[in-house]
Design a protein around this motif. Structure first.
Motif, PDB file in Angstrom:
ATOM      1  N   THR A  88       0.812  -1.252   0.027  1.00  0.00           N
ATOM      2  CA  THR A  88      -0.233  -0.040   0.228  1.00  0.00           C
ATOM      3  C   THR A  88       0.897   1.124   0.004  1.00  0.00           C
ATOM      4  N   THR A  89       2.256   1.175   0.231  1.00  0.00           N
ATOM      5  CA  THR A  89       3.066   2.285   0.011  1.00  0.00           C
ATOM      6  C   THR A  89       2.904   2.904  -1.235  1.00  0.00           C
ATOM      7  N   ALA A  90       2.754   2.244  -2.380  1.00  0.00           N
ATOM      8  CA  ALA A  90       2.606   2.607  -3.440  1.00  0.00           C
ATOM      9  C   ALA A  90       1.308   3.750  -4.036  1.00  0.00           C
ATOM     10  N   PHE A  91       0.470   3.301  -3.184  1.00  0.00           N
ATOM     11  CA  PHE A  91      -0.845   4.259  -3.104  1.00  0.00           C
ATOM     12  C   PHE A  91      -0.510   5.571  -2.492  1.00  0.00           C
ATOM     13  N   HIS A  92       0.097   5.394  -1.511  1.00  0.00           N
ATOM     14  CA  HIS A  92       0.385   6.674  -0.666  1.00  0.00           C
ATOM     15  C   HIS A  92       1.544   7.682  -1.197  1.00  0.00           C
ATOM     16  N   LEU A  93       2.495   6.758  -2.074  1.00  0.00           N
ATOM     17  CA  LEU A  93       3.461   7.695  -3.080  1.00  0.00           C
ATOM     18  C   LEU A  93       2.772   8.387  -4.218  1.00  0.00           C
ATOM     19  N   GLN A 125      -8.778   7.873 -13.157  1.00  0.00           N
ATOM     20  CA  GLN A 125      -7.607   7.042 -12.638  1.00  0.00           C
ATOM     21  C   GLN A 125      -7.883   7.104 -11.295  1.00  0.00           C
ATOM     22  N   PHE A 126      -8.173   8.269 -10.595  1.00  0.00           N
ATOM     23  CA  PHE A 126      -8.195   8.238  -8.953  1.00  0.00           C
ATOM     24  C   PHE A 126      -9.386   7.193  -8.566  1.00  0.00           C
ATOM     25  N   THR A 127     -10.272   7.209  -9.218  1.00  0.00           N
ATOM     26  CA  THR A 127     -11.071   6.038  -8.935  1.00  0.00           C
ATOM     27  C   THR A 127     -10.586   4.663  -8.932  1.00  0.00           C
ATOM     28  N   ARG A 128      -9.887   4.301 -10.057  1.00  0.00           N
ATOM     29  CA  ARG A 128      -9.067   2.900  -9.904  1.00  0.00           C
ATOM     30  C   ARG A 128      -8.051   2.957  -8.863  1.00  0.00           C
ATOM     31  N   VAL A 129      -7.275   3.896  -8.598  1.00  0.00           N
ATOM     32  CA  VAL A 129      -6.370   3.720  -7.622  1.00  0.00           C
ATOM     33  C   VAL A 129      -7.052   3.579  -6.256  1.00  0.00           C
ATOM     34  N   ALA A 190       0.040  -3.461 -11.641  1.00  0.00           N
ATOM     35  CA  ALA A 190      -1.110  -2.705 -11.663  1.00  0.00           C
ATOM     36  C   ALA A 190      -1.052  -1.257 -11.624  1.00  0.00           C
ATOM     37  N   VAL A 191      -0.274  -0.662 -10.580  1.00  0.00           N
ATOM     38  CA  VAL A 191      -0.386   0.665 -10.638  1.00  0.00           C
ATOM     39  C   VAL A 191       0.370   1.097 -12.023  1.00  0.00           C
ATOM     40  N   VAL A 192       1.357   0.642 -12.578  1.00  0.00           N
ATOM     41  CA  VAL A 192       1.937   0.949 -13.670  1.00  0.00           C
ATOM     42  C   VAL A 192       0.871   1.194 -14.882  1.00  0.00           C
ATOM     43  N   GLU A 193       0.250   0.078 -14.949  1.00  0.00           N
ATOM     44  CA  GLU A 193      -0.837  -0.041 -15.815  1.00  0.00           C
ATOM     45  C   GLU A 193      -1.705   0.650 -15.953  1.00  0.00           C
ATOM     46  N   LEU A 194      -2.299   1.413 -14.921  1.00  0.00           N
ATOM     47  CA  LEU A 194      -3.476   2.225 -14.778  1.00  0.00           C
ATOM     48  C   LEU A 194      -3.038   3.674 -15.156  1.00  0.00           C
ATOM     49  N   LEU A 195      -1.482   3.998 -15.055  1.00  0.00           N
ATOM     50  CA  LEU A 195      -0.725   4.955 -15.423  1.00  0.00           C
ATOM     51  C   LEU A 195      -0.736   5.305 -16.939  1.00  0.00           C
ATOM     52  N   PRO A 197       2.179   6.129 -19.878  1.00  0.00           N
ATOM     53  CA  PRO A 197       3.777   6.083 -19.944  1.00  0.00           C
ATOM     54  C   PRO A 197       4.355   7.602 -19.167  1.00  0.00           C
ATOM     55  N   GLN A 198       4.043   8.548 -19.304  1.00  0.00           N
ATOM     56  CA  GLN A 198       4.903   9.553 -18.612  1.00  0.00           C
ATOM     57  C   GLN A 198       4.587   9.374 -17.149  1.00  0.00           C
ATOM     58  N   GLN A 199       3.338   9.048 -16.727  1.00  0.00           N
ATOM     59  CA  GLN A 199       2.972   9.033 -15.326  1.00  0.00           C
ATOM     60  C   GLN A 199       3.731   7.918 -14.534  1.00  0.00           C
ATOM     61  N   ALA A 200       4.007   6.813 -15.499  1.00  0.00           N
ATOM     62  CA  ALA A 200       4.549   5.519 -14.974  1.00  0.00           C
ATOM     63  C   ALA A 200       5.875   5.841 -14.611  1.00  0.00           C
ATOM     64  N   VAL A 201       6.411   6.513 -15.796  1.00  0.00           N
ATOM     65  CA  VAL A 201       8.029   6.887 -15.488  1.00  0.00           C
ATOM     66  C   VAL A 201       8.031   7.829 -14.100  1.00  0.00           C
ATOM     67  N   GLU A 202       7.417   8.819 -14.111  1.00  0.00           N
ATOM     68  CA  GLU A 202       7.601   9.602 -12.746  1.00  0.00           C
ATOM     69  C   GLU A 202       7.123   8.808 -11.753  1.00  0.00           C
ATOM     70  N   PHE A 203       6.276   7.814 -11.427  1.00  0.00           N
ATOM     71  CA  PHE A 203       5.928   7.023 -10.465  1.00  0.00           C
ATOM     72  C   PHE A 203       7.129   6.186 -10.142  1.00  0.00           C
ATOM     73  N   LEU A 204       7.765   5.701 -11.205  1.00  0.00           N
ATOM     74  CA  LEU A 204       8.972   4.657 -10.897  1.00  0.00           C
ATOM     75  C   LEU A 204      10.094   5.532 -10.351  1.00  0.00           C
ATOM     76  N   ILE A 205      10.301   6.752 -10.910  1.00  0.00           N
ATOM     77  CA  ILE A 205      11.495   7.429 -10.405  1.00  0.00           C
ATOM     78  C   ILE A 205      11.276   7.675  -9.002  1.00  0.00           C
ATOM     79  N   ALA A 206       9.983   8.077  -8.548  1.00  0.00           N
ATOM     80  CA  ALA A 206       9.912   8.488  -7.216  1.00  0.00           C
ATOM     81  C   ALA A 206       9.927   7.403  -6.305  1.00  0.00           C
ATOM     82  N   ALA A 207       9.360   6.245  -6.653  1.00  0.00           N
ATOM     83  CA  ALA A 207       9.625   5.062  -5.875  1.00  0.00           C
ATOM     84  C   ALA A 207      10.930   4.506  -5.698  1.00  0.00           C
ATOM     85  N   ALA A 208      11.685   4.651  -6.730  1.00  0.00           N
ATOM     86  CA  ALA A 208      13.194   4.486  -6.547  1.00  0.00           C
ATOM     87  C   ALA A 208      13.917   5.516  -5.722  1.00  0.00           C
TER      88      ALA A 208
END
Length: 228
Positions: A88-93, A125-129, A190-195, A197-208
């Motif tokens: 669930t840390t992924a969603f908080h991020l 997207q917010f609803t799916r998250v 699943a998180v990457v899939e609902l974002l 491509p640009q948002q997925a990149v930003e999410f992975l960078i933030a998580a890393a």
């Protein structure tokens, strides 16, 4: 291969992949920009999949060693949930990054300009998250309950002096760790899939960066602790 050595190599490769993500143009500047971002995201996701594949093999060999996570700092180990990060840390991020970017782009957004980043998540997207977060919380609680049951059973046997068949008991613990790892990878994918491509990149960078930052803080803390 010793899992700790594998982890060290894997961790350095993750650094390289995140550097590639950071250098990628966002938003994409060409028609093929999205394809480039998708390729980079897929590369990182394959890297995570390989991590959990190798970890699963290591869990089969010595779950207690994996559970203790000796390759991590003491600070990192204090934050672990069943030998890894809490899904669930992924969603908080996502919520945190979205809020920060939304505030920084507020003027543009009010003028109707789309930024395309994590601060520009759509209502859908917010609803799916939110829905996926609820599902993940339920699964987390179920796995936590299984670990609590395992610990309670072992405590009762130890107190009663009837602890036997260690191999069978560690196999049960290994299954719990694997379920936790499956949920971690499932959540990430699943998180990457609902974002986008640009948002997925930003999410992975933030998580890393969160991962790297906690590791650095942990290393500094351990160094200071050994000096005392």
């Amino acid at each position: 291969m010793d899992f700790q050595k594998f982890y060290e190599t894997w961790y350095e490769q993750l650094h390289d992949q995140i550097r590639q993500l950071t250098k990628a143009p966002r938003p994409p500047t060409t028609d093929d920009g999205d394809k480039q971002l998708i390729q980079l995201v897929n590369k990182v996701m394959l890297h995570f999949s390989e991590f959990y594949r190798v970890k699963s093999l290591a869990v089969n060999q010595d779950v207690l060693s994996i559970f203790s996570a000796k390759w991590s700092t003491t600070m990192e180990r204090s934050l672990l949930w069943i030998a890894g990060w809490r899904p669930t840390t992924a969603f908080h991020l996502i919520y945190t990054e979205s809020s920060i970017l939304f505030e920084s782009r507020l003027v543009d957004i009010l003028q109707g300009l789309r930024t395309g980043d994590l601060g520009d998540l759509s209502p859908a997207q917010f609803t799916r998250v939110s829905d996926f977060q609820c599902e993940t919380v339920q699964q987390e609680n179920s796995i936590t309950g299984q670990l609590s049951e395992w610990q309670q059973d072992e405590a009762i046997e130890l107190i009663g002096g009837t602890c036997m068949d260690l191999e069978k008991k560690t196999e049960r613990l290994a299954m719990i760790v694997k379920k936790a790892d499956e949920l971690r990878l499932q959540t990430l994918m699943a998180v990457v899939e609902l974002l986008t491509p640009q948002q997925a990149v930003e999410f992975l960078i933030a998580a890393a960066r969160l991962h790297f930052g906690i590791h650095r803080w942990g290393l500094n803390h351990d160094r200071e602790r050994t000096k005392k």
